[in-house]
Scaffold this motif. Sequence first.
Motif, PDB file in Angstrom:
ATOM      1  N   ILE A 126       0.870  -1.180   0.000  1.00 54.91           N
ATOM      2  CA  ILE A 126       0.000   0.000   0.000  1.00 54.91           C
ATOM      3  C   ILE A 126       0.904   1.226   0.000  1.00 54.91           C
ATOM      4  O   ILE A 126       1.290   1.758   1.053  1.00 54.91           O
ATOM      5  CB  ILE A 126      -0.947  -0.003   1.222  1.00 54.91           C
ATOM      6  CG1 ILE A 126      -1.726  -1.326   1.276  1.00 54.91           C
ATOM      7  CG2 ILE A 126      -1.906   1.173   1.159  1.00 54.91           C
ATOM      8  CD1 ILE A 126      -2.644  -1.450   2.465  1.00 54.91           C
ATOM      9  N   TYR A 129       0.575   4.816   1.940  1.00 57.93           N
ATOM     10  CA  TYR A 129       0.847   4.832   3.381  1.00 57.93           C
ATOM     11  C   TYR A 129       2.222   4.255   3.721  1.00 57.93           C
ATOM     12  O   TYR A 129       2.541   4.091   4.891  1.00 57.93           O
ATOM     13  CB  TYR A 129      -0.220   4.030   4.127  1.00 57.93           C
ATOM     14  CG  TYR A 129      -1.572   4.710   4.170  1.00 57.93           C
ATOM     15  CD1 TYR A 129      -1.859   5.658   5.143  1.00 57.93           C
ATOM     16  CD2 TYR A 129      -2.551   4.410   3.239  1.00 57.93           C
ATOM     17  CE1 TYR A 129      -3.088   6.286   5.191  1.00 57.93           C
ATOM     18  CE2 TYR A 129      -3.792   5.034   3.273  1.00 57.93           C
ATOM     19  CZ  TYR A 129      -4.052   5.973   4.245  1.00 57.93           C
ATOM     20  OH  TYR A 129      -5.271   6.586   4.287  1.00 57.93           O
ATOM     21  N   GLU A 229     -10.677  -2.101   7.761  1.00 62.66           N
ATOM     22  CA  GLU A 229     -11.006  -0.833   8.422  1.00 62.66           C
ATOM     23  C   GLU A 229     -10.049  -0.571   9.570  1.00 62.66           C
ATOM     24  O   GLU A 229      -9.600   0.566   9.781  1.00 62.66           O
ATOM     25  CB  GLU A 229     -12.448  -0.879   8.932  1.00 62.66           C
ATOM     26  CG  GLU A 229     -12.891   0.427   9.585  1.00 62.66           C
ATOM     27  CD  GLU A 229     -14.334   0.397  10.061  1.00 62.66           C
ATOM     28  OE1 GLU A 229     -14.731   1.333  10.777  1.00 62.66           O
ATOM     29  OE2 GLU A 229     -15.045  -0.566   9.723  1.00 62.66           O
ATOM     30  N   ARG A 232      -6.659   0.555   8.069  1.00 63.91           N
ATOM     31  CA  ARG A 232      -6.636   1.972   7.697  1.00 63.91           C
ATOM     32  C   ARG A 232      -6.548   2.872   8.919  1.00 63.91           C
ATOM     33  O   ARG A 232      -5.849   3.897   8.906  1.00 63.91           O
ATOM     34  CB  ARG A 232      -7.885   2.299   6.867  1.00 63.91           C
ATOM     35  CG  ARG A 232      -7.830   1.773   5.440  1.00 63.91           C
ATOM     36  CD  ARG A 232      -8.985   2.298   4.629  1.00 63.91           C
ATOM     37  NE  ARG A 232     -10.239   1.665   5.039  1.00 63.91           N
ATOM     38  CZ  ARG A 232     -10.719   0.555   4.501  1.00 63.91           C
ATOM     39  NH1 ARG A 232     -10.042  -0.058   3.541  1.00 63.91           N
ATOM     40  NH2 ARG A 232     -11.865   0.053   4.908  1.00 63.91           N
ATOM     41  N   ARG A 233      -7.231   2.490   9.987  1.00 61.83           N
ATOM     42  CA  ARG A 233      -7.189   3.292  11.210  1.00 61.83           C
ATOM     43  C   ARG A 233      -5.778   3.351  11.785  1.00 61.83           C
ATOM     44  O   ARG A 233      -5.283   4.425  12.158  1.00 61.83           O
ATOM     45  CB  ARG A 233      -8.153   2.711  12.247  1.00 61.83           C
ATOM     46  CG  ARG A 233      -8.156   3.464  13.582  1.00 61.83           C
ATOM     47  CD  ARG A 233      -9.085   2.799  14.583  1.00 61.83           C
ATOM     48  NE  ARG A 233      -8.601   1.492  14.988  1.00 61.83           N
ATOM     49  CZ  ARG A 233      -7.707   1.291  15.961  1.00 61.83           C
ATOM     50  NH1 ARG A 233      -7.186   2.329  16.617  1.00 61.83           N
ATOM     51  NH2 ARG A 233      -7.331   0.062  16.282  1.00 61.83           N
ATOM     52  N   GLU A 236      -3.270   5.397   9.551  1.00 61.35           N
ATOM     53  CA  GLU A 236      -3.428   6.835   9.779  1.00 61.35           C
ATOM     54  C   GLU A 236      -2.836   7.238  11.131  1.00 61.35           C
ATOM     55  O   GLU A 236      -2.177   8.275  11.259  1.00 61.35           O
ATOM     56  CB  GLU A 236      -4.916   7.206   9.736  1.00 61.35           C
ATOM     57  CG  GLU A 236      -5.552   7.093   8.365  1.00 61.35           C
ATOM     58  CD  GLU A 236      -5.202   8.256   7.463  1.00 61.35           C
ATOM     59  OE1 GLU A 236      -4.472   9.165   7.907  1.00 61.35           O
ATOM     60  OE2 GLU A 236      -5.646   8.244   6.300  1.00 61.35           O
TER      61      GLU A 236
END
Length: 284
Positions: A126, A129, A229, A232-233, A236
Amino acid sequence: NLAVTRWSEDGAKDNDGSFIYLRDLHTGDFWSAAYQPTLKKSRNYEAVFSQSRAEFKRRDYNIDTHTEIVVSPEDEAELRRLTITNRSRDKRSIEFTSYVEPVINYQEADPAHPAFGKLFLQTEIIKPYQAVICRRRPRSENDKFPILMHIMAVHGNSNTPASYETDRAKFIGRCGTTADPAAMHDSGMLPGTAGSVLDPVISIRGAVELEPQESAVIDYVTALCADMEDVRRLMEKYRDRNLSDRVFNLSWTNGQVALQQINATEAEAQLYGCLLYTSDAADE
């Protein structure tokens, strides 16, 4: 009862684990953030273990490195912070490369059938990120495994885009070892292999330019996530320097609370750890 990354106890070699390699891009000299896996002696070396973290400090080729390893009390995550400081009088370009062997399987399953277990792992890069995720494909409808996430966050003068590799054969090279892998002799960018590879690893590489006495901070985070999900949390979250700093504070607080609960000092805890390790070594 889940093995996240590959590690096996070996009193002689002691060469398993998760590593960070460093390389001077001008001279080609490379070493590791700790003694393993390159086994190269440094000018100065110090290892510090406490209830909240493990630290490794060393100086190589006038470059100081300070590695701090903590486990987050909030998430299923390990944070490795590498601080690189240029102690020379010249501008230096330093490259850093992580190396992790994912398992994501039951503790007893991996040593029993390591090659077979690797066939069910699938990696994905990815790039936005600077992260790699790894999944274990279920063999039955009853199997359900978390997702392994490995992310790099550079806080400094990064001079090259991140590169990635998830094929151990390409990273190590033919007849190579983790002490002297082929990736430390390449042109600089990792090949970027991903998907269903026969022998998966996770490696993310970056580089910084440092003026004399300048420092850069690099965070490598390895975490288990319930679903995308959650992935992604955490991606970040751990790209934010302030939130990463918070992990160190929480880890220290958690360690102090644990010591207070058993009415022990840091020195007593250290002594107990030394006695326990010595006893285990004698038994072996």
